[in-house]
Motif scaffolding. Structure first.
Motif, PDB file in Angstrom:
ATOM      1  N   SER A  85      15.272 -12.196  -2.744  1.00 59.42           N
ATOM      2  CA  SER A  85      14.531 -11.920  -3.978  1.00 59.42           C
ATOM      3  C   SER A  85      13.142 -12.538  -3.963  1.00 59.42           C
ATOM      4  O   SER A  85      12.282 -12.137  -4.731  1.00 59.42           O
ATOM      5  CB  SER A  85      15.315 -12.448  -5.185  1.00 59.42           C
TER       6      SER A  85
ATOM      7  N   THR B 225       9.378 -13.704  -2.150  1.00 58.45           N
ATOM      8  CA  THR B 225       8.424 -13.012  -1.302  1.00 58.45           C
ATOM      9  C   THR B 225       8.453 -13.608   0.094  1.00 58.45           C
ATOM     10  O   THR B 225       8.739 -14.782   0.283  1.00 58.45           O
ATOM     11  CB  THR B 225       6.998 -13.120  -1.867  1.00 58.45           C
TER      12      THR B 225
ATOM     13  N   ARG C  89       0.443 -10.740  -2.019  1.00 53.52           N
ATOM     14  CA  ARG C  89       0.851 -11.066  -3.377  1.00 53.52           C
ATOM     15  C   ARG C  89       0.624  -9.916  -4.356  1.00 53.52           C
ATOM     16  O   ARG C  89       1.199  -9.887  -5.415  1.00 53.52           O
ATOM     17  CB  ARG C  89       0.092 -12.290  -3.865  1.00 53.52           C
ATOM     18  N   SER C  90      -0.214  -8.970  -3.993  1.00 56.89           N
ATOM     19  CA  SER C  90      -0.547  -7.879  -4.908  1.00 56.89           C
ATOM     20  C   SER C  90       0.484  -6.760  -4.907  1.00 56.89           C
ATOM     21  O   SER C  90       0.238  -5.706  -5.471  1.00 56.89           O
ATOM     22  CB  SER C  90      -1.919  -7.310  -4.538  1.00 56.89           C
TER      23      SER C  90
ATOM     24  N   CYS D 252       3.015  -6.509  -6.621  1.00 54.48           N
ATOM     25  CA  CYS D 252       3.606  -6.269  -7.934  1.00 54.48           C
ATOM     26  C   CYS D 252       3.145  -4.930  -8.503  1.00 54.48           C
ATOM     27  O   CYS D 252       3.842  -4.331  -9.312  1.00 54.48           O
ATOM     28  CB  CYS D 252       3.297  -7.414  -8.890  1.00 54.48           C
TER      29      CYS D 252
ATOM     30  N   GLU E  78       2.896  -1.978  -6.816  1.00 53.49           N
ATOM     31  CA  GLU E  78       3.863  -0.993  -6.351  1.00 53.49           C
ATOM     32  C   GLU E  78       5.240  -1.229  -6.955  1.00 53.49           C
ATOM     33  O   GLU E  78       5.939  -0.280  -7.298  1.00 53.49           O
ATOM     34  CB  GLU E  78       3.949  -0.998  -4.822  1.00 53.49           C
ATOM     35  N   ASP E  79       5.627  -2.496  -7.070  1.00 52.61           N
ATOM     36  CA  ASP E  79       6.938  -2.790  -7.634  1.00 52.61           C
ATOM     37  C   ASP E  79       7.052  -2.321  -9.079  1.00 52.61           C
ATOM     38  O   ASP E  79       8.053  -1.708  -9.470  1.00 52.61           O
ATOM     39  CB  ASP E  79       7.236  -4.286  -7.528  1.00 52.61           C
ATOM     40  N   TRP E  80       6.039  -2.585  -9.882  1.00 52.10           N
ATOM     41  CA  TRP E  80       6.073  -2.160 -11.282  1.00 52.10           C
ATOM     42  C   TRP E  80       5.962  -0.644 -11.410  1.00 52.10           C
ATOM     43  O   TRP E  80       6.613  -0.045 -12.267  1.00 52.10           O
ATOM     44  CB  TRP E  80       4.997  -2.867 -12.098  1.00 52.10           C
TER      45      TRP E  80
ATOM     46  N   ALA F 225       4.588   0.304  -0.561  1.00 50.97           N
ATOM     47  CA  ALA F 225       5.229  -1.015  -0.560  1.00 50.97           C
ATOM     48  C   ALA F 225       5.896  -1.302   0.784  1.00 50.97           C
ATOM     49  O   ALA F 225       5.840  -2.432   1.285  1.00 50.97           O
ATOM     50  CB  ALA F 225       6.245  -1.106  -1.692  1.00 50.97           C
TER      51      ALA F 225
END
Length: 187
Positions: A14, A16, A22-23, A25, A27-29, A77
């Motif tokens: 879970s 990173t 770090r960016s 998020c 694609e994840d969102w 991603a």
């Protein structure tokens, strides 16, 4: 019995990974939002079909668009996380120098491919706009759908270039020996 944990591809972890940007998020969102929209649209269509014996005409067209967009965003991603499809036998065998060169070559070819897709798909978007093409299901302008291909392809290109740069740094591969700094051993 060994006390070291088994190697994983990072999918079950879970947290990173150290080589992960770090960016991600973004694609994840986007993945979460697209999946939620797909679930809501499908659920609404099932309810309407159950209670009225007919369905929304627009749900299939929107769902197909969202699934294509989801594949592109998830592909971005996967590229950024270095989890894209490859033949492990070739990618993980040989010396570290060979593996680094193959990995960087693959990243560069991926960047070239998606840059080409981004450039060529701009013409498709322009033609959809210029000829006022409409979607077959609900009749909205077709460029509303096709505009996302060059945008996400450009994002994947940037992710592949970022991966190319990260793969060139020392310590990019987990079994690569770390070089010691001998300048501090003078005392």
């Amino acid at each position: 019995m060994s006390s070291t944990p088994p190697e994983t591809d990072g999918a079950a972890n879970s947290g990173t990974r150290p080589d992960e940007p770090r960016s991600l998020c973004i694609e994840d969102w986007l993945t979460v939002i697209i999946m939620a929209a797909l679930a809501l649209i499908t659920f609404a269509n099932v309810l309407v079909r159950y209670f009225t014996n007919s369905s929304f005409a627009w749900t299939e067209e929107i769902s197909v668009f969202l699934m294509i967009l989801l594949a592109l965003v998830a592909g971005s991603a996967a590229v950024a996380r270095n989890l894209h499809i490859r033949i492990e036998f070739f990618a993980d065998s040989g010396s570290i120098t060979r593996r680094r060169k193959l990995a960087r070559f693959g990243s560069l070819m991926m960047a070239l491919l998606f840059a080409l897709i981004a450039v060529l798909s701009v013409r498709v978007v322009y033609d959809d706009f210029r000829y006022e093409e409409t979607s077959p299901g609900i009749g909205v302008p077709q460029w509303w759908y096709s505009i996302w291909l060059p945008i996400v392809s450009a994002l994947i290109t940037l992710r592949a270039l970022g991966l190319f740069i990260r793969q060139g740094k020392p310590g990019a591969f987990t079994d690569e020996p770390v070089q010691k700094d001998h300048s501090k051993e003078i005392a």
